[in-house]
Write a protein that holds these residues in place. Sequence first.
Motif, short mmCIF file in Angstrom:
data_model
loop_
_atom_site.label_atom_id
_atom_site.label_comp_id
_atom_site.label_asym_id
_atom_site.label_seq_id
_atom_site.Cartn_x
_atom_site.Cartn_y
_atom_site.Cartn_z
N GLY A 229 0.80 -1.22 0.00
CA GLY A 229 0.00 0.00 0.00
C GLY A 229 0.84 1.27 0.00
O GLY A 229 2.02 1.27 0.36
N VAL A 230 0.21 2.36 -0.39
CA VAL A 230 0.91 3.63 -0.52
C VAL A 230 1.29 4.21 0.83
O VAL A 230 2.40 4.73 1.01
CB VAL A 230 0.03 4.63 -1.31
N THR A 231 0.41 4.11 1.81
CA THR A 231 0.70 4.69 3.13
C THR A 231 1.94 4.05 3.75
O THR A 231 2.84 4.75 4.26
CB THR A 231 -0.50 4.53 4.08
N TYR A 232 2.00 2.73 3.72
CA TYR A 232 3.17 2.02 4.26
C TYR A 232 4.44 2.45 3.52
O TYR A 232 5.49 2.68 4.14
CB TYR A 232 2.96 0.53 4.11
N THR A 233 4.36 2.57 2.20
CA THR A 233 5.52 2.95 1.41
C THR A 233 5.99 4.36 1.76
O THR A 233 7.19 4.63 1.84
CB THR A 233 5.19 2.87 -0.09
N ARG A 234 5.04 5.26 1.98
CA ARG A 234 5.40 6.63 2.36
C ARG A 234 6.18 6.66 3.67
O ARG A 234 7.17 7.40 3.81
CB ARG A 234 4.15 7.49 2.47
N TRP A 235 5.76 5.86 4.65
CA TRP A 235 6.49 5.79 5.91
C TRP A 235 7.87 5.19 5.72
O TRP A 235 8.84 5.61 6.36
CB TRP A 235 5.69 5.00 6.95
N GLN A 236 7.98 4.20 4.86
CA GLN A 236 9.29 3.61 4.56
C GLN A 236 10.22 4.64 3.91
O GLN A 236 11.43 4.69 4.21
CB GLN A 236 9.14 2.40 3.64
N ILE A 237 9.67 5.46 3.04
CA ILE A 237 10.47 6.52 2.42
C ILE A 237 11.00 7.47 3.49
O ILE A 237 12.18 7.85 3.48
CB ILE A 237 9.64 7.27 1.37
N LEU A 238 10.15 7.85 4.42
CA LEU A 238 10.58 8.75 5.49
C LEU A 238 11.66 8.11 6.34
O LEU A 238 12.68 8.75 6.65
CB LEU A 238 9.38 9.14 6.36
N LEU A 239 11.48 6.85 6.72
CA LEU A 239 12.47 6.18 7.56
C LEU A 239 13.82 6.06 6.85
O LEU A 239 14.87 6.31 7.45
CB LEU A 239 11.95 4.79 7.95
N TYR A 240 13.80 5.70 5.58
CA TYR A 240 15.05 5.58 4.83
C TYR A 240 15.70 6.95 4.62
O TYR A 240 16.94 7.05 4.58
CB TYR A 240 14.80 4.90 3.48
N THR A 241 14.91 7.99 4.50
CA THR A 241 15.48 9.33 4.31
C THR A 241 16.17 9.81 5.57
O THR A 241 17.24 10.43 5.51
CB THR A 241 14.37 10.31 3.89
N LEU B 96 23.93 18.15 5.56
CA LEU B 96 22.84 18.37 6.51
C LEU B 96 21.71 19.19 5.88
O LEU B 96 20.52 18.89 6.09
CB LEU B 96 23.37 19.06 7.76
N VAL B 97 22.06 20.21 5.11
CA VAL B 97 21.02 21.03 4.46
C VAL B 97 20.28 20.21 3.42
O VAL B 97 19.04 20.19 3.38
CB VAL B 97 21.65 22.28 3.82
N LEU B 98 21.01 19.52 2.55
CA LEU B 98 20.37 18.70 1.51
C LEU B 98 19.51 17.60 2.14
O LEU B 98 18.40 17.33 1.67
CB LEU B 98 21.44 18.07 0.61
N GLY B 99 20.04 16.96 3.18
CA GLY B 99 19.28 15.91 3.85
C GLY B 99 18.04 16.45 4.54
O GLY B 99 16.99 15.80 4.55
N GLY B 100 18.16 17.64 5.12
CA GLY B 100 17.00 18.25 5.76
C GLY B 100 15.88 18.52 4.76
O GLY B 100 14.70 18.29 5.05
N VAL B 101 16.24 18.99 3.57
CA VAL B 101 15.24 19.23 2.53
C VAL B 101 14.61 17.92 2.08
O VAL B 101 13.39 17.83 1.87
CB VAL B 101 15.87 19.97 1.33
N PHE B 102 15.43 16.88 1.94
CA PHE B 102 14.92 15.58 1.54
C PHE B 102 13.92 15.05 2.57
O PHE B 102 12.86 14.50 2.23
CB PHE B 102 16.08 14.60 1.35
N ILE B 103 14.26 15.21 3.84
CA ILE B 103 13.34 14.78 4.90
C ILE B 103 12.04 15.58 4.84
O ILE B 103 10.95 15.03 5.06
CB ILE B 103 14.01 14.91 6.29
N TRP B 104 12.13 16.86 4.51
CA TRP B 104 10.91 17.67 4.36
C TRP B 104 10.03 17.11 3.25
O TRP B 104 8.81 16.99 3.42
CB TRP B 104 11.27 19.12 4.04
N TYR B 105 10.65 16.75 2.12
CA TYR B 105 9.88 16.14 1.03
C TYR B 105 9.23 14.84 1.49
O TYR B 105 8.05 14.57 1.20
CB TYR B 105 10.79 15.85 -0.17
N ALA B 106 10.00 14.01 2.21
CA ALA B 106 9.46 12.72 2.66
C ALA B 106 8.33 12.91 3.66
O ALA B 106 7.33 12.17 3.64
CB ALA B 106 10.59 11.88 3.27
N TRP B 107 8.47 13.89 4.55
CA TRP B 107 7.42 14.18 5.53
C TRP B 107 6.17 14.71 4.83
O TRP B 107 5.04 14.31 5.14
CB TRP B 107 7.93 15.18 6.56
N LYS B 108 6.38 15.60 3.88
CA LYS B 108 5.25 16.16 3.13
C LYS B 108 4.55 15.08 2.32
O LYS B 108 3.34 15.14 2.10
CB LYS B 108 5.76 17.26 2.20
#
Length: 309
Positions: free
Chosen positions: A210-222, A247-259
């Motif tokens: 499912g999409v919801t599970y995958t989204r959480w996996q993306i956040l965890l891996y990010t 750290l800046v690039l990773g922070g932006v990536f985490i923002w994308y994953a959270w969003k």
Amino acid sequence: MAVSMASQYWMVTKPRIVALIVFTAIIGMLLAIQPGEAWPWPRLLAGTLGIWLAAASAAAINHLLDSRIDKLMARTAERPLATGTLRPLQVLVFASVLGAASMAILVLWVNLVCAVLTFAGLIGYAIIYTGFLKRATPQNIVIGGLAGAVPPLLGWATVTGMQRAHDWEYALLLVLIIFVWTPPHFWALAIFRRADYARALVPMLPVTHGVTYTRWQILLYTVLLLVVTVLPWATRMSGMFYLGGALVLGGVFIWYAWKLLDPPDEFFAMRTFKYSIVYLMALFAFLLLDHWLLPLLQPAPVLEFAPQP
């Protein structure tokens, strides 16, 4: 007609993906060379060509093995094998010639270590991932991602043959970064293309869990990726300039994953996917600048002379 046929053969080499592979291999080469060392230009050029040919061969084999499912997916339905423009035997011969040329170049003009590692990466992606893992498990991209993560190691081996102190440690850190980057990068695309994968019966994570599970996996891996990208600084492979960029690039990536957990629209997964590519290129750019530019900006040491008696 000749130009059209040449373009079809060019298409089966997946030029955009191969360009990213060669880019990360060149990053490995440039990081393996120490400031002040002479650049081994013949070996660098031969290594780049050999790695490119191997990646192109693996891409062609991927086309060959995926021709059935390519016909069922919107983004791949126009590939040469899916449309019948090229026949399987033609692609098989083409891939074999590219692979043989790659190995000959790497063995004769680079070194045996690079040739063996490149061949292992070719087999890992073209045979193990495409032929088996892709259809066997929703963790396909995690396990098979190792094959796609090896190019910096190949580039590093081109320069040193993995004979110097810290060669394996530093090169494998680059491999680890790409290995952890691959799941959130690819799963974002898989979310957007999940209907295609379901129709082709490919067990990608959004299809099976499912999409919801995958989204959480993306956040965890990010989040894990952010931690992993600190390691080059922690091991003194790079300095504070790289760390700040990571750290800046990773922070932006985490923002994308959270969003992405509650995206504003369906296309946000593709925006996350596209940012992941920019992220990787920018991260390696920071590594290069830290390795090559900052030493040039360091002030020259002041020489002190003892007074003459």
